[in-house]
Design an enzyme around this catalytic site. Structure first.
Site, short mmCIF file in Angstrom:
data_model
loop_
_atom_site.label_atom_id
_atom_site.label_comp_id
_atom_site.label_asym_id
_atom_site.label_seq_id
_atom_site.Cartn_x
_atom_site.Cartn_y
_atom_site.Cartn_z
N HIS A 201 0.82 -1.22 0.00
CA HIS A 201 0.00 0.00 0.00
C HIS A 201 0.85 1.26 0.00
CE1 HIS A 201 -3.10 -2.97 0.87
NE2 HIS A 201 -3.82 -2.15 0.13
N GLU A 443 -10.80 -11.06 -4.53
CA GLU A 443 -9.35 -10.93 -4.33
C GLU A 443 -8.77 -12.10 -3.53
OE1 GLU A 443 -8.54 -7.22 -2.30
OE2 GLU A 443 -10.31 -7.39 -1.05
N ASP A 467 -4.24 -8.37 -4.16
CA ASP A 467 -4.36 -9.47 -3.20
C ASP A 467 -4.55 -10.80 -3.90
OD1 ASP A 467 -4.01 -8.47 -0.56
OD2 ASP A 467 -5.81 -7.27 -0.86
N CYS A 514 -9.72 -3.42 -10.16
CA CYS A 514 -9.31 -2.19 -9.48
C CYS A 514 -7.94 -2.33 -8.81
CB CYS A 514 -10.36 -1.73 -8.47
SG CYS A 514 -10.60 -2.89 -7.13
C1 PEP Z 1 -6.40 -5.25 -4.45
O1 PEP Z 1 -6.14 -6.07 -3.57
O2 PEP Z 1 -6.12 -5.41 -5.66
C2 PEP Z 1 -7.07 -3.98 -4.11
C3 PEP Z 1 -7.51 -3.16 -5.02
O3 PEP Z 1 -7.19 -3.67 -2.80
P1 PEP Z 1 -5.96 -3.20 -1.88
O4 PEP Z 1 -4.79 -2.92 -2.78
O5 PEP Z 1 -6.40 -2.00 -1.15
O6 PEP Z 1 -5.73 -4.38 -1.00
MG MG Z 2 -7.05 -5.90 -1.64
#
Ligand code: PEP
Ligand code: MG
Length: 583
Positions: A201, A443, A467, A514
């Site tokens: 993140h 995910e 994920d 996403c």
């Molecule tokens: C993902 O896991 O691809 C996602 C969009 O959520 P995050 O990156 O916040 O875990």
């Molecule tokens: Mg995620």
């Protein structure tokens, strides 16, 4: 003479920055350095004195309010902090620094803290050495108070402070997402860290800041000295320390070229993302905080595909209440003026902790109490967030997205809690969108394999590839030691994505991606060829992804994607994808 050398890491956000290194410890990233005119120095000293006094009062109040049953160590810890605060080294010397350096109070106390921490680090006894943490905590308290009462700088002086900051390159061992979110208020030129993975993140936030950044440099913080001139090439993942004249000239040229390319992309800002044979692809934006809306507008995105609400919960002692959440969600919904806004419920846990200093005690936090699991275990969190989201839905086109679904039981419990929040609002006559759409993140491999069942009970699906890759390949997305194995093109990852797309198509439910794959231009043609009609990414990637789409024929992309999906060997897939990208 300074020696020039280069360090290699993993570039997580493209572009080139040239500036002076600013070494930071994790704790005090918020501190900006600026100079003050002579006539404001004594005001600054007074601001410092008041902040120290205010922390002292706070600590005394905490100590007095401790119940008899409170552990004895707590009382003595506060006593130690009070003693440290009263010591000349923290209460007086920073004043001398402000006067001598003509600098802001935050900077003065940080300099002094660095000095004290260095002295602690020389101590052999481990217990005593670790007392430096107390110094850091006390200083943090003072800085927090100072930040709440900024100096009286004129707007010109503030602009000049920001300008100086823009040229600084942050060098840290590690930066937590909770730290990185605070960068949004700053204007650093770039940031580089010793550790971290491409889809951690922290890296995601770096991309959203649209400044070059590199992770996994291993020993950058040890090798680089404060103030040294460095070049950060985020595209290649290279840092050049103390570059000579010719290298500097070459990179200045590259930097200009990069900026010209970015400007050129602006020409397609209002162009529809349509393939040459007329297929319309929706390009949505991912955001972390309501302030990101400005970047969304500038990117020409047609909606928000992922609002990661957990960032609203970070760097706070208490969870934000319903009103605070409602205000944030409503602001985003209104600013998007009827365009879709997909807001994801809290995804705290794993690498996203409320505070940078939170100690994660479980062995595998990414497999632990995270996201929907956490919210279901503490239903009050869900209730508050659902009420805030529902209330905000009255002011725009909000849809709700649930992260980390694994079982249908979790989904059904979540729906019950959503219904309970609706009932409570109806009772109070508070308006909301009764038909608010509910989507789920796919995910976890288990959810992708069972995507049809989820599609039946949801209004839309959104594939979280960050994920999905981590859990399919058993690779921690934050661990640079295995970063080279983290590969979105692994055949099993592609198969899971395809299963999800097919499940959505069969049940007539929209499916989007996403995760970071959506913003990777090397993967755009493949994803569109696999059948995706919506991609959601950081605003800074929208135009370059759009450019890929404008130059493609969907019918050809479909054929190519089929060929890729027939392969089972990762190396062959990589080769074919790069070959097909050239066409
Ligand atoms: C993902 O896991 O691809 C996602 C969009 O959520 P995050 O990156 O916040 O875990
Ligand atoms: Mg995620």
């Amino acid at each position: 003479m300074t020696t020039s050398f280069s360090i290699h890491g993993v570039g997580v956000s493209s572009g080139i920055a040239i500036g002076h290194a600013h070494l930071v410890s994790n704790a005090l990233l918020e501190v900006v350095h600026y100079q003050l005119p002579a006539h404001l120095i004594e005001d600054e000293v007074e601001r410092f004195t008041n902040a120290v006094e205010s922390v002292k009062t706070d600590l005394e109040q905490i100590r007095n309010s401790l119940r008899n049953s409170a552990p004895a160590e707590l009382g003595s810890l506060i006593g130690t902090h009070l003693m440290m605060l009263a010591d000349k080294s923290l209460s007086e010397i920073p004043k001398d620094i402000i006067r001598k350096e003509q600098c802001n109070a935050e900077w003065a106390i940080k300099l002094q803290m660095d000095d004290i921490v260095d002295q602690f680090e020389q101590i052999e006894d481990e217990y005593l050495r670790e007392r430096k943490q107390d110094v850091i905590q006390v200083v943090e308290r003072v800085i927090k108070v100072l930040l709440g009462h900024p100096s009286q700088l004129t707007s010109e002086q503030q602009a000049s402070a920001i300008n100086k900051e823009r040229k600084r390159i942050l060098v840290a061992h590690d930066i937590s997402p909770a730290d990185a979110i605070q960068f949004k208020q700053h204007q650093f030129g770039a940031f580089i860290t010793d550790v971290g993975g491409v889809t951690s993140h922290t890296a995601i936030l770096a991309r959203s800041l649209n400044i070059p950044s590199i992770v996994a440099l291993q020993r950058a913080r040890d090798l680089i000295n404060d103030g040294e001139l460095i070049i950060v090439d985020g595209t290649q993942g290279v840092v050049i320390v103390n570059p000579d004249k010719s290298i500097l000239t070459e990179y200045k040229l590259k930097q200009d070229q990069w900026e010209i390319e970015q400007l050129k992309l602006q020409r397609i800002k209002t162009t529809k993302a349509m393939t040459m044979d007329g297929a319309n692809i929706e390009l949505f934006a991912n955001i972390e905080v309501p302030e990101d809306i400005a970047a969304v507008k500038a990117s020409g995105a047609t909606g928000i595909g992922l609002y990661r609400t957990e960032f609203l919960f970070m760097n706070k002692r208490e969870m934000p209440d319903e009103e605070e959440q409602f205000t944030a969600y409503r602001a985003v919904a209104e600013a998007m003026k009827g365009a879709e806004v997909i807001i994801r419920t809290l995804d705290l846990g794993a690498d996203k902790q409320m505070n940078p200093d939170t100690v994660v005690t479980c062995a595998n936090p990414a497999l632990g109490l995270r996201a929907v699991r956490l919210c279901l275990s503490e239903p009050q969190i869900f209730h508050t967030q659902f009420r805030a989201l529902l209330r905000a839905s009255h002011y725009g086109n909000i849809k709700i997205l649930i992260p980390m679904l694994c079982t249908l039981a979790e989904l059904r419990q979540t729906k019950l809690l959503l219904e309970r929040a609706k009932v409570s609002l109806r009772k109070e006559d508070i308006p909301f969108n009764e038909n608010i759409a509910l989507g789920g993140m796919i995910e976890i491999p288990a959810a992708a394999i069972n995507a049809e069942a989820f599609a039946k009970e949801l209004d839309f699906l959104s594939i979280g590839t960050n994920d999905l890759i981590q859990y399919t390949l058993a690779i921690d997305r934050t661990d640079d030691a295995v970063a080279h194995l983290y590969n979105p093109l692994h055949p099993s990852v592609l198969k899971l994505i395809l299963m999800t797309i097919k499940a959505g198509a069969k049940l007539g439910k929209p499916v989007s991606v996403c995760g970071e794959m959506a913003g990777d231009t090397k993967l755009t043609k493949l994803l569109v060829g696999m059948g995706l009609k919506r991609l959601s990414m950081h605003p800074s990637h929208i135009l370059s992804v759009k450019q890929q789409i404008l130059h493609s024929h969907l019918s050809q992309l479909n054929l190519n994607a089929r060929k890729v999906l027939d392969l089972t060997d990762l190396e062959k897939i990589e080769l074919l994808v790069s070959k097909l990208n050239l066409r």
